[in-house]
Structure formats: structure tokens, C-alpha cells
Write a protein that holds these residues in place. Structure first.
Motif, PDB file in Angstrom:
ATOM      1  N   GLU A 190       0.576  -1.033  -0.058  1.00 53.81           N
ATOM      2  CA  GLU A 190      -0.300  -0.133  -0.123  1.00 53.81           C
ATOM      3  C   GLU A 190       0.967   1.600   0.033  1.00 53.81           C
ATOM      4  O   GLU A 190      -0.234   2.226   0.145  1.00 53.81           O
ATOM      5  N   ILE A 244      -2.979   0.255  -4.065  1.00 55.61           N
ATOM      6  CA  ILE A 244      -2.617  -1.451  -3.941  1.00 55.61           C
ATOM      7  C   ILE A 244      -2.101  -1.824  -5.296  1.00 55.61           C
ATOM      8  O   ILE A 244      -1.919  -1.953  -6.107  1.00 55.61           O
ATOM      9  N   SER A 279      -3.961 -11.898  -4.113  1.00 53.74           N
ATOM     10  CA  SER A 279      -4.059 -10.444  -3.272  1.00 53.74           C
ATOM     11  C   SER A 279      -4.270 -10.914  -1.708  1.00 53.74           C
ATOM     12  O   SER A 279      -4.664 -12.023  -1.407  1.00 53.74           O
ATOM     13  N   TRP A 280      -3.379  -9.992  -1.016  1.00 49.80           N
ATOM     14  CA  TRP A 280      -3.476 -10.096   0.120  1.00 49.80           C
ATOM     15  C   TRP A 280      -4.709  -9.628   0.884  1.00 49.80           C
ATOM     16  O   TRP A 280      -5.044 -10.680   1.950  1.00 49.80           O
ATOM     17  N   GLU A 281      -5.778  -9.192   0.370  1.00 51.81           N
ATOM     18  CA  GLU A 281      -7.340  -8.571   0.529  1.00 51.81           C
ATOM     19  C   GLU A 281      -7.780 -10.471   0.625  1.00 51.81           C
ATOM     20  O   GLU A 281      -8.313 -10.094   1.509  1.00 51.81           O
ATOM     21  N   TRP A 284      -7.211 -12.549   3.188  1.00 49.76           N
ATOM     22  CA  TRP A 284      -7.686 -11.960   4.888  1.00 49.76           C
ATOM     23  C   TRP A 284      -8.709 -12.034   4.837  1.00 49.76           C
ATOM     24  O   TRP A 284      -9.718 -12.716   6.135  1.00 49.76           O
ATOM     25  N   GLU A 285      -9.802 -11.553   3.581  1.00 44.90           N
ATOM     26  CA  GLU A 285     -10.710 -11.878   3.708  1.00 44.90           C
ATOM     27  C   GLU A 285     -11.321 -13.777   3.904  1.00 44.90           C
ATOM     28  O   GLU A 285     -12.559 -13.643   5.482  1.00 44.90           O
TER      29      GLU A 285
END
Length: 309
Positions: A190, A244, A279-281, A284-285
Motif C-alpha cells: 500500500e 495497491i 491479493s493479500w486482501e 485476509w477476507e
């Protein structure tokens, strides 16, 4: 009679004053239409050439052919998907269509992810993956828009337009970038900073990007400069934004995706995302029930790695 003459004079004057506005509008509309048509044109494919300055280099072709060993005095063409590995004490140079170059130092492994030309300006559009080693890139300043040259590492991405810059993989989790001319945008997760000529940066996983001064003038050959052992960070000229950085999709072993992963010491969601090409998102989700804070990873923790979208 005099009154009528004044009316006609004002009418002609009004038409003359409106003419530049109309001409400007037509010019803008024409440029927009031309840009729209050019954007719909497919990118032009191009190639690059590899020459070895010292020692030898190995080229792994995208089509899976036998590795090709290149020595001084020989030049070979490179395309998308090819990978270059220089030997110890070896140096090589990649030359692109418009005489832009990327020099490779010893023990450097580099892959070509994208290689084409902008259909409007014929400007270079290239993306390289630097897995290990050192590079020095020289890109000419372009009068026309469309040039995009970037080098991706496991840690960060350096994007340049008309510049001279060095990009080194110091360790698996540490990338060093130094700018000698022009501007380079450096992204890590980020974080995004813009490096001006005379600035360098250390990008380390799990840390803020440290903007520092270039310790030495431009090296005459790649490998002449060394990463400074101790430097004082300077304020970033841009700071941190919320862009991102997309992960590099790299080959994974069968069974890694869609299964569990055990967190290792030093892991971050970002480093794990780079490894799996997700993706890291998304990671995480998929793990929020057991991971409320994405910064609070613990060694031994088990994470579910979702399939990439």
C-alpha cells in the motif's frame, strides 16, 4: 444609417471573436476522436536483444526449448516469457527497440513479462521480473506519451519514464532502488513513493519504504556501486498513498492454492500473497474468522489460501 452600420459591425465582430472558440473546440474534439481510435488499436509486438559483455549468460525460452548459453560476441533475440540468468563474474545487456537498455550484473536472474510498443507513439512498454541480482536501466526521455517501463521484484515495483535507475534484489525480502536521472515511482504493498534524481530507497517487507540519498555518482558499470551500509532516511517527496501493488503471478507447486498454509517466521500477508499470486486482501477476507488484524500473523498459524479470481 450610422446606427445600422454599428449593428452590422458588432455582428461581424461577434462572429470573429467566436471563431477561435469554435476552432479550439473542433481541435479538441478531433484529438479526442484520434486518441479513442488509437486506444482501440492493438499494441505492437516488439523484441529485444541480449549481448554478453563478460562471462556468459543462459537464456531459458518461454516455449521450453533447451537452455541457450550466450557468450561475448553473440547476440540473441528475446521475447515475452524468456528468462535470463548471468553467471558469477558475468555481465550482460538487454537492448530494446528504441535503444533503451537494461544491464545485468553477476548472478542476476531476470524474466520478461511484457514487451510491446504503444500503437500511437511507438513508445516502449515493458515489464521485467527481477528475481535476484542487479540491474541498471537507461530509458530515453520521450516527447510523446505512452512509455512505460517497470521492474517487479518479490518486494516492490519500480516504474520509470525517461530515466536512469538501478534496481537490486539485496535479499528475498529487500529491494534497493537508486535514481540517477528522471523520476521513478516505487510501490510496495500500500506504500508508494516517487524518487527524484539523486534519491534512493530501501524497500523491506514489513517496514516503511526508507527514502535516502544516492551515496555515489552514477556507476560506470552495473555492480560498481554498493548499497550503503548505513544511511539517514530523508522525507519522502510524495509519502504513502493507498494504491495497491498487484502481486506478480508466479508458478506454484501443485496443491498450494485452495489449501492451508502454515505461517513461517517473518511472513506477512503481503509476502504470502506474492508467493501464491493472490491479493493479500483476498487471503485476509478468507481468514477473518481467525485473523481479525492483518498485521497480527503468528508463526504456526494456519491460513486458507483461496483460488485466484
Amino acid at each position: 444609417m450610422a446606427y445600422s452600420s454599428r449593428i452590422r459591425s458588432r455582428s461581424r465582430s461577434g462572429r470573429r471573436s467566436a471563431l477561435p472558440v469554435v476552432m479550439l473546440f473542433l481541435l479538441i474534439a478531433g484529438m479526442a476522436a484520434a486518441r479513442f481510435l488509437l486506444d482501440r488499436q492493438p499494441a505492437l509486438t516488439t523484441s529485444a536483444g541480449l549481448t554478453v559483455v563478460q562471462g556468459e549468460a543462459t537464456v531459458l525460452r518461454a516455449d521450453g526449448d533447451q537452455p541457450l548459453t550466450v557468450r561475448p560476441g553473440r547476440s540473441v533475440a528475446l521475447g515475452v516469457g524468456d528468462e535470463i540468468q548471468t553467471a558469477a563474474d558475468s555481465r550482460a545487456k538487454i537492448t530494446f527497440a528504441a535503444d533503451e537498455t537494461t544491464e545485468l550484473g553477476p548472478d542476476t536472474r531476470l524474466g520478461i513479462l511484457e514487451l510491446q510498443q504503444n500503437p500511437a507513439s511507438r513508445a516502449l512498454v515493458a515489464t521485467l521480473a527481477l528475481y535476484e541480482g542487479q540491474t541498471m536501466t537507461r530509458i530515453r526521455h520521450m516527447l510523446f506519451q505512452g512509455t512505460r517501463f517497470q521492474i517487479e521484484t518479490r518486494v516492490a515495483t519500480a516504474i520509470a519514464q525517461g530515466t536512469i535507475f538501478q534496481c537490486d534484489v539485496v535479499t528475498r525480502d529487500h529491494t534497493y532502488v537508486a535514481v540517477y536521472d528522471g523520476v521513478v515511482t516505487l510501490s510496495m504493498g500500500e506504500q508508494t513513493v516517487q524518487l527524484q534524481a539523486g534519491q534512493a530507497a530501501d524497500a523491506r517487507l514489513g517496514h516503511q519504504i526508507a527514502v535516502i540519498g544516492v551515496p555515489n555518482p552514477e556507476p560506470t558499470a552495473i555492480g560498481d556501486s554498493e548499497e550503503p551500509a548505513s544511511t539517514t532516511p530523508m522525507p519522502s517527496p510524495v509519502g504513502v498513498d493507498l494504491g495497491i501493488f498487484p502481486p506478480i503471478v508466479t508458478p506454484t507447486r501443485p496443491g498450494e492454492r485452495g489449501e492451508e498454509y502454515v505461517v513461517q517466521p517473518g511472513d506477512t500477508l503481503y509476502s504470502i500473497s506474492r508467493r501464491f499470486g493472490v491479493s493479500w486482501e483476498a487471503i485476509w477476507e478468507a481468514n477473518r474468522p481467525v485473523l481479525e488484524d492483518p498485521e497480527n500473523l503468528l508463526p504456526g498459524q494456519r491460513l486458507y489460501i483461496p483460488e485466484p479470481e
